[in-house]
Write a protein that holds these residues in place. Structure first.
Motif, PDB file in Angstrom:
ATOM      1  N   ASN A 226       0.844  -1.199   0.000  1.00  0.00           N
ATOM      2  CA  ASN A 226       0.000   0.000   0.000  1.00  0.00           C
ATOM      3  C   ASN A 226       0.876   1.244   0.000  1.00  0.00           C
ATOM      4  N   PRO A 227       0.850   2.029  -1.075  1.00  0.00           N
ATOM      5  CA  PRO A 227       1.658   3.251  -1.116  1.00  0.00           C
ATOM      6  C   PRO A 227       1.250   4.227  -0.017  1.00  0.00           C
ATOM      7  N   VAL A 228       2.213   5.037   0.413  1.00  0.00           N
ATOM      8  CA  VAL A 228       1.952   6.003   1.477  1.00  0.00           C
ATOM      9  C   VAL A 228       0.854   6.977   1.078  1.00  0.00           C
ATOM     10  N   GLY A 229       0.867   7.434  -0.184  1.00  0.00           N
ATOM     11  CA  GLY A 229      -0.141   8.387  -0.638  1.00  0.00           C
ATOM     12  C   GLY A 229      -1.558   7.863  -0.480  1.00  0.00           C
ATOM     13  N   ARG A 230      -1.741   6.576  -0.760  1.00  0.00           N
ATOM     14  CA  ARG A 230      -3.072   5.965  -0.623  1.00  0.00           C
ATOM     15  C   ARG A 230      -3.520   5.978   0.829  1.00  0.00           C
ATOM     16  N   LEU A 231      -2.625   5.658   1.732  1.00  0.00           N
ATOM     17  CA  LEU A 231      -2.971   5.626   3.154  1.00  0.00           C
ATOM     18  C   LEU A 231      -3.259   7.029   3.675  1.00  0.00           C
ATOM     19  N   VAL A 232      -2.515   8.019   3.163  1.00  0.00           N
ATOM     20  CA  VAL A 232      -2.758   9.407   3.566  1.00  0.00           C
ATOM     21  C   VAL A 232      -4.155   9.847   3.141  1.00  0.00           C
ATOM     22  N   VAL A 233      -4.579   9.447   1.936  1.00  0.00           N
ATOM     23  CA  VAL A 233      -5.927   9.777   1.457  1.00  0.00           C
ATOM     24  C   VAL A 233      -6.977   9.171   2.390  1.00  0.00           C
ATOM     25  N   ARG A 234      -6.747   7.939   2.839  1.00  0.00           N
ATOM     26  CA  ARG A 234      -7.702   7.291   3.748  1.00  0.00           C
ATOM     27  C   ARG A 234      -7.877   8.106   5.032  1.00  0.00           C
ATOM     28  N   VAL A 235      -6.758   8.484   5.632  1.00  0.00           N
ATOM     29  CA  VAL A 235      -6.803   9.110   6.952  1.00  0.00           C
ATOM     30  C   VAL A 235      -7.258  10.561   6.872  1.00  0.00           C
ATOM     31  N   THR A 236      -7.012  11.231   5.762  1.00  0.00           N
ATOM     32  CA  THR A 236      -7.350  12.658   5.656  1.00  0.00           C
ATOM     33  C   THR A 236      -8.613  12.884   4.837  1.00  0.00           C
ATOM     34  N   GLN A 237      -8.547  12.636   3.543  1.00  0.00           N
ATOM     35  CA  GLN A 237      -9.638  13.041   2.659  1.00  0.00           C
ATOM     36  C   GLN A 237     -10.853  12.121   2.776  1.00  0.00           C
ATOM     37  N   ASP A 238     -10.636  10.822   2.912  1.00  0.00           N
ATOM     38  CA  ASP A 238     -11.793   9.923   3.040  1.00  0.00           C
ATOM     39  C   ASP A 238     -12.556  10.199   4.339  1.00  0.00           C
ATOM     40  N   THR A 239     -11.831  10.495   5.415  1.00  0.00           N
ATOM     41  CA  THR A 239     -12.521  10.825   6.663  1.00  0.00           C
ATOM     42  C   THR A 239     -13.227  12.169   6.554  1.00  0.00           C
ATOM     43  N   GLU A 240     -12.668  13.084   5.757  1.00  0.00           N
ATOM     44  CA  GLU A 240     -13.305  14.391   5.599  1.00  0.00           C
ATOM     45  C   GLU A 240     -14.646  14.264   4.885  1.00  0.00           C
ATOM     46  N   THR A 241     -14.775  13.282   3.991  1.00  0.00           N
ATOM     47  CA  THR A 241     -16.078  13.070   3.342  1.00  0.00           C
ATOM     48  C   THR A 241     -17.127  12.647   4.371  1.00  0.00           C
ATOM     49  N   LEU A 242     -16.689  11.937   5.415  1.00  0.00           N
ATOM     50  CA  LEU A 242     -17.623  11.547   6.472  1.00  0.00           C
ATOM     51  C   LEU A 242     -18.016  12.747   7.322  1.00  0.00           C
ATOM     52  N   ASN A 243     -17.121  13.747   7.400  1.00  0.00           N
ATOM     53  CA  ASN A 243     -17.423  14.935   8.188  1.00  0.00           C
ATOM     54  C   ASN A 243     -18.711  15.585   7.706  1.00  0.00           C
ATOM     55  N   GLN A 244     -18.883  15.688   6.370  1.00  0.00           N
ATOM     56  CA  GLN A 244     -20.100  16.256   5.814  1.00  0.00           C
ATOM     57  C   GLN A 244     -21.324  15.427   6.200  1.00  0.00           C
ATOM     58  N   LEU A 245     -21.134  14.118   6.263  1.00  0.00           N
ATOM     59  CA  LEU A 245     -22.250  13.239   6.612  1.00  0.00           C
ATOM     60  C   LEU A 245     -22.749  13.538   8.024  1.00  0.00           C
ATOM     61  N   TYR A 246     -21.807  13.694   8.956  1.00  0.00           N
ATOM     62  CA  TYR A 246     -22.200  13.905  10.352  1.00  0.00           C
ATOM     63  C   TYR A 246     -22.641  15.344  10.624  1.00  0.00           C
ATOM     64  N   THR A 247     -21.989  16.326   9.983  1.00  0.00           N
ATOM     65  CA  THR A 247     -22.281  17.719  10.304  1.00  0.00           C
ATOM     66  C   THR A 247     -23.405  18.312   9.470  1.00  0.00           C
ATOM     67  N   GLN A 248     -23.684  17.741   8.304  1.00  0.00           N
ATOM     68  CA  GLN A 248     -24.687  18.326   7.432  1.00  0.00           C
ATOM     69  C   GLN A 248     -25.831  17.373   7.112  1.00  0.00           C
ATOM     70  N   VAL A 249     -25.487  16.140   6.831  1.00  0.00           N
ATOM     71  CA  VAL A 249     -26.469  15.246   6.220  1.00  0.00           C
ATOM     72  C   VAL A 249     -27.421  14.642   7.236  1.00  0.00           C
ATOM     73  N   VAL A 250     -26.875  14.032   8.313  1.00  0.00           N
ATOM     74  CA  VAL A 250     -27.716  13.208   9.187  1.00  0.00           C
ATOM     75  C   VAL A 250     -28.898  13.986   9.731  1.00  0.00           C
ATOM     76  N   VAL A 251     -28.624  15.084  10.475  1.00  0.00           N
ATOM     77  CA  VAL A 251     -29.716  15.843  11.084  1.00  0.00           C
ATOM     78  C   VAL A 251     -30.494  16.624  10.030  1.00  0.00           C
ATOM     79  N   ASN A 252     -29.786  17.266   9.100  1.00  0.00           N
ATOM     80  CA  ASN A 252     -30.484  18.051   8.078  1.00  0.00           C
ATOM     81  C   ASN A 252     -31.303  17.178   7.138  1.00  0.00           C
TER      82      ASN A 252
END
Length: 698
Positions: A226-252
């Protein structure tokens, strides 16, 4: 599968992904419940505003022409149960929402009608939208309506002001109520948004921590593929997509659903026919949503996969920029980057185009619904079937109904993005470390003897491509043992196995007679310190890189370790001394200085077993002699393993193990192996000749 290829994570269904995502929100259910309550109150306030306007239109702007009940002023108490009383010209009046089928006994009908530009009072009820005409007969005025002539009493400005009195009061009350709904909804939305952001950020913080902890426990084979860049995307950008789910989507999302349900109920209360007419476009919307869900999910998967590939390429090439420039490969590397960049651009544009089709389509369907409403509702108002206020309220409610649908489209896009991110995150978390502690472990004493034994060890990185074949040897406590052999003979693999970075397929490795698979990993690695050929230094100061944030190593021990490898004098000459900041990977130090710093790091931890994996390859001969002297001192009383190509550096070893093609060929000390005139003798002879040739060349 290529290291750049992305593994597909499609084992979990959407419902399972959502259930797992919501499990992270479970500890914060009270905050989320409060947000939902605030959302519910906000929805009520939003739905109330069009209804307030409808009341203002029907009950006050058009209230003057509503049917009324009337009695002489002396009997006004009989009207109190029917509403607010208006007194004029010795009579008391009460407005009615609709004409009653039967007028209560003792009460009279009354109505104000506009005809020929004048307003008159009649003692009956007529259809105000029908044809009306004023007729004068002698001293009296009559209203011709509904095929009848009714005695009409003209009303002046003073009389109209009296009948409008409750309208003026009603406008004031409704205006204040409307303002309260606007201000209240704004304040509640602000509180809800802040609570959601706090909750969402906390959840994302927890997920990132879980991911990092999980990665820190993964075996080396996982990082090999697993290249380092792929793992960095998991920990940073993929988790950030979940941020929208919790802060905007669920309750709204719940808020939008409540809005839709509330609008549907209110519209049904106002008019069933208009409601059904307004919702004739819903089947078309359902078909479009099904299409959108399928294609947008696929587009998001492609985008995230290509993004991970792009980041992997960037991470690798930025780290290797020196090699790229040395070999003049900038143009070729740019071509490869351009390909990844174009793939990412096309994938992103595909998702944008799909989204740009879906959202305007929802708006288009909403406008069709309003057009149908105006066509049918306008005719119904003219026919007197419904009031203008109802049609006006419906136009607002239809817009309000389709606004959440457009918002849902955007949230659906966010959900699909989050689902793809969740697939990849949970896919990573589902990969369990291959190197783990046994269910029952055996703990070693605080001080180990340092006896290491390989017994019939077979090992392969991939399937049965054996790197080590039936390797057996025994290292006595306190011995210095060297491993020599050609490149690829298996020397470094032995070092990796002692640390249990990989597990063997056959045989056993024992430390003090205990199989290392039975020893807790953290305890096993606590006893062993490795100095590698490729030194890794962290961004930070020199002191931090020696102690690695350990609270057990004092500043004095850091200085002592640096002094033992003769780095102390150099470090003290630096402007900030031990506080001097190092660049990424220690780029402001020479290779030899980095190697010496790694020696100091190992010495500071006072290991009971010390391993040197080509550790002196980047040190000049003069410095090597100094380090060898220091290592001779620190190796006393502890087991030391040395991997080396230069045989001159390991002649003092108690035992030399000669490796060739994954097997142990010879074991003995320097003089014993030379006497055998075997493989070691040939290696020594080759290096001795090379050294002689170099000396002659000088």
């Amino acid at each position: 599968m290529s290291i750049q290829d992305e593994r597909e994570y499609t084992e979990l269904k959407d419902s399972q992904l959502l259930a797992r995502l919501l499990s992270y929100a479970k500890p914060y259910w009270k905050m989320i419940a409060l947000c939902m309550l605030l959302a519910l109150v906000t929805v009520v306030a939003d739905l109330a505003r069009p209804y307030i306007i409808k009341v203002a239109i029907d009950d006050h702007i058009s209230g003057l022409q509503k049917p009324m009940l009337a009695v002489p002023e002396a009997q006004k108490s009989e009207l109190e149960q029917y509403g607010k009383i208006i007194e004029w010209d010795h009579f008391a009046y009460v407005r009615q929402e609709n004409a009653l089928q039967e007028v209560p006994k003792g009460l009279q009908k009354a109505m104000i009608v506009e005809a020929d530009g004048r307003k008159v009072m009649i003692r009956d009820w007529v259809d105000p939208s029908g044809s009306t005409q004023l007729v004068e007969r002698g001293e009296h005025l009559y209203l011709a309506a509904d095929g009848r002539e009714l005695l009409a009493e003209p009303l002046g400005r003073e009389a109209l002001d009296v009948f409008h009195g409750q309208d003026y009061e009603g406008f004031a009350v409704l205006g204040v109520l409307f303002l309260l709904t606007v201000v209240g909804a704004s304040v509640l939305s602000y509180l809800q948004s802040n609570l959601l952001q706090y909750t969402g950020q906390t959840i994302i913080y927890n997920i990132r921590e879980q991911l990092f902890r999980h990665l820190s426990k993964m075996h080396m084979g996982y990082f090999d593929r697993n290249p380092v860049g792929r793992l960095v995307v998991r920990v940073t950008q993929d988790t950030e997509t979940l941020n929208q789910l919790y802060t905007q989507v669920v309750v709204n999302l719940i808020k939008d659903c409540l809005v839709l349900l509330g609008i549907f109920i209110v519209m049904l209360q106002l008019s069933v026919k208009l409601t059904l007419l307004s919702f004739t476009v819903i089947p078309v919307l359902a078909v479009m949503t099904f299409w959108y869900r399928r294609v947008q999910r696929e587009a998001q998967r492609d985008t995230r996969t290509i993004l991970a590939r792009l980041n992997s390429f960037l991470s690798e090439n930025l780290s290797g920029m020196r090699i790229t420039q040395l070999f003049i490969r900038e143009e070729r590397q740019w071509e490869q980057f351009n390909k990844h960049n174009q793939d990412h651009y096309r994938a992103g544009m595909r998702g944008t185009i799909i989204n740009s089709i879906f959202q305007p389509a929802i708006g288009f369907l909403g406008n069709i619904s309003i057009a149908l409403l105006i066509w049918y509702g306008g005719g119904a108002v003219l026919d007197g079937g419904i009031t203008f206020g109802v049609v006006y309220a419906f136009t607002h409610y239809v817009r309000q109904f389709f606004n959440p649908l457009m918002s849902l489209a955007e949230k659906y896009n966010q959900i699909q993005t989050a689902m793809v991110g969740a697939e990849r995150i949970f896919g990573m978390l589902s990969e369990q470390p291959a190197i783990v502690d046994q269910a029952e472990t055996k703990r070693l004493p605080k001080q180990v003897r340092g006896e290491i034994e390989f017994d019939g060890v077979w090992f392969a990185y991939n399937n049965e491509e054996w790197v080590l074949k039936d390797v057996s040897f025994k290292i006595q406590p306190g011995q210095t043992v060297a491993f020599v052999g050609a490149t690829g003979a298996g020397k470094s693999s032995i070092i990796q196995l002692i640390n249990r970075f990989y597990d063997i397929q056959k045989g056993s490795i024992r430390l003090d007679g205990i199989d290392i698979r039975d020893i807790p990993l953290d305890q096993l690695r606590h006893y062993i310190r490795v100095v590698q050929q490729d030194v890794f230094l962290f961004t930070g100061d020199i002191k931090h890189n020696i102690r690695l944030n350990s609270t057990e190593i004092s500043d004095a021990q850091v200085v002592e370790a640096a002094r033992m490898v003769h780095m102390d004098e150099y470090i003290r000459k630096l402007p900030q001394g031990y506080e001097t900041l190092l660049g990424e990977r220690g780029v402001n130090l020479s290779l030899g200085q980095r190697q010496l710093l790694s020696f100091a790091r190992a010495i500071a931890y006072r290991p009971q077993i010390l391993i040197l994996d080509e550790a002196t390859s980047n040190i000049d001969t003069e410095t090597e002699l100094v380090v060898q002297d220091a290592l001779h001192n620190i190796s006393k009383g502890r087991t030391t393993l040395v991997v080396a190509h230069r045989l001159s550096t390991i002649q003092h070893a108690d035992q030399i193990i000669v490796m060739h093609k994954g097997k142990v060929r010879e074991i003995g000390n320097h003089f014993q192996l030379l006497a055998q005139q075997g493989y070691y003798y040939r290696l020594f002879e080759l290096q001795y000749k090379d050294q002689q040739m170099l000396e002659k060349a000088k």
